[in-house]
Write an enzyme that holds these catalytic residues in place. Sequence first.
Site, PDB file in Angstrom:
ATOM      1  N   CYS A   4      40.620  38.318  39.983  1.00  0.00           N
ATOM      2  CA  CYS A   4      41.062  39.700  39.777  1.00  0.00           C
ATOM      3  C   CYS A   4      41.663  40.272  41.047  1.00  0.00           C
ATOM      4  CB  CYS A   4      39.865  40.575  39.419  1.00  0.00           C
ATOM      5  SG  CYS A   4      39.195  40.251  37.802  1.00  0.00           S
TER       6      CYS A   4
ATOM      7  N   CYS B 292      40.153  45.805  40.121  1.00  0.00           N
ATOM      8  CA  CYS B 292      39.981  45.575  38.681  1.00  0.00           C
ATOM      9  C   CYS B 292      38.827  46.414  38.130  1.00  0.00           C
ATOM     10  CB  CYS B 292      39.696  44.095  38.397  1.00  0.00           C
ATOM     11  SG  CYS B 292      39.486  43.769  36.622  1.00  0.00           S
TER      12      CYS B 292
ATOM     13  N   CYS C 269      42.988  37.232  35.639  1.00  0.00           N
ATOM     14  CA  CYS C 269      42.363  38.188  34.731  1.00  0.00           C
ATOM     15  C   CYS C 269      43.438  38.848  33.865  1.00  0.00           C
ATOM     16  CB  CYS C 269      41.650  39.255  35.552  1.00  0.00           C
ATOM     17  SG  CYS C 269      41.028  40.638  34.588  1.00  0.00           S
TER      18      CYS C 269
ATOM     19  N   CYS D 142      43.514  43.070  34.767  1.00  0.00           N
ATOM     20  CA  CYS D 142      44.180  43.635  35.954  1.00  0.00           C
ATOM     21  C   CYS D 142      45.423  42.835  36.364  1.00  0.00           C
ATOM     22  CB  CYS D 142      43.196  43.734  37.114  1.00  0.00           C
ATOM     23  SG  CYS D 142      42.612  42.142  37.715  1.00  0.00           S
TER      24      CYS D 142
HETATM   25 ZN    ZN Z   1      40.523  41.754  36.533  1.00  0.00          ZN
END
Ligand code: ZN
Length: 356
Positions: free
Chosen positions: A33, A37, A64, A67
Amino acid sequence: MLNQDQCWEALERRDRNADGKFYVGVLSTGIYCRPSCPSRRALPKNIRFYATPKEAERDGLRACLRCRPLELARDPAAEKIQELCRYVEAHPDDPHDLADLAARAGLSRFHLQRSFKAAVGLTPKQYVEACRMRKLKQSLRASKDVAEAVYDAGFGSSSRVYERADTRLGMTPNQYRQGGRGVAISYATAESPVGLMMIGATDRGLCFVQFGDDEQELLAALRREYPAAGIAAMTTPHPAEFRNWIAALTNHLAGNQPKLELPLDIQATAFQMRVWNYLQSIPYGEVQSYGEVAAGIGKPSAIRAVARACATNTVALAIPCHRVIRGTGELGGYRWGLARKRALIDLERAKRAAAG
Ligand SMILES: [Zn+2]
């Protein structure tokens, strides 16, 4: 070098200014991330910091979806390309030639081609085809009429789609030219409702799933198939991937996992690939005739060649050649014996009927 204390502090505050300066990997979920995030925090023991997305991916982590940390590392065209991807996904039937896509993104064709590949990992053309394939697979699940599904998915003719579909099987044809020279194959056996099952795999996927009465016979068949390969019994305990593949096959045989999507590493001619890909679209519990398969791949007169392609399948179940029978309703042949073919068809029908 990353300063761990600063990373922890930025992570603690979900500091937007830290985005792009480092990336947060969560080993327990396999995701990485941005520091900002909004997802729920992982346990500190599962967190690792990385300077670049590449390093995180080298550790087996994926970006991810919430994000989208990769977008930070991309060039300024990235946002336009993201939009373009969403657009193509929403309109898989449109022709989407490069000029149209470039105009939509407000980029030159050259710039689009280059940035798209850098951001997505595919060319725009490959991406359009991937979206169509996904739609095709979805409609194949919903409908029995292949020609219609192919048409729905925006391919001009059914022969083209099966050429494209080849990429679904992770095959590496070069390695197999000389009977598997230079390829390392591990094997293991498992009991199944239709006798002993031997499973052979390279590090790319399954190359051998066959039934027999004893291990010696199966091992001989494996050596015949790949005479130049290095063949060895799987180490115990089996690697996790191999355990998953065996579990998937066993569950499939027990009727608990109708859809099998296993990575395959097999040798094939273009025609075999076409037939085998098609076989994978025949739903669990259903059968088709050799003639229907031939028509389905756009070669209605190639019935005998289809039967031959079925008979040379090296990965039972994963390529469900047992779902093809004669137009008369007779079973036709099966590489591992008609009794096994009958048993597999009956098993699938019973499970399907029970599932309603
Ligand atoms: Zn994330």
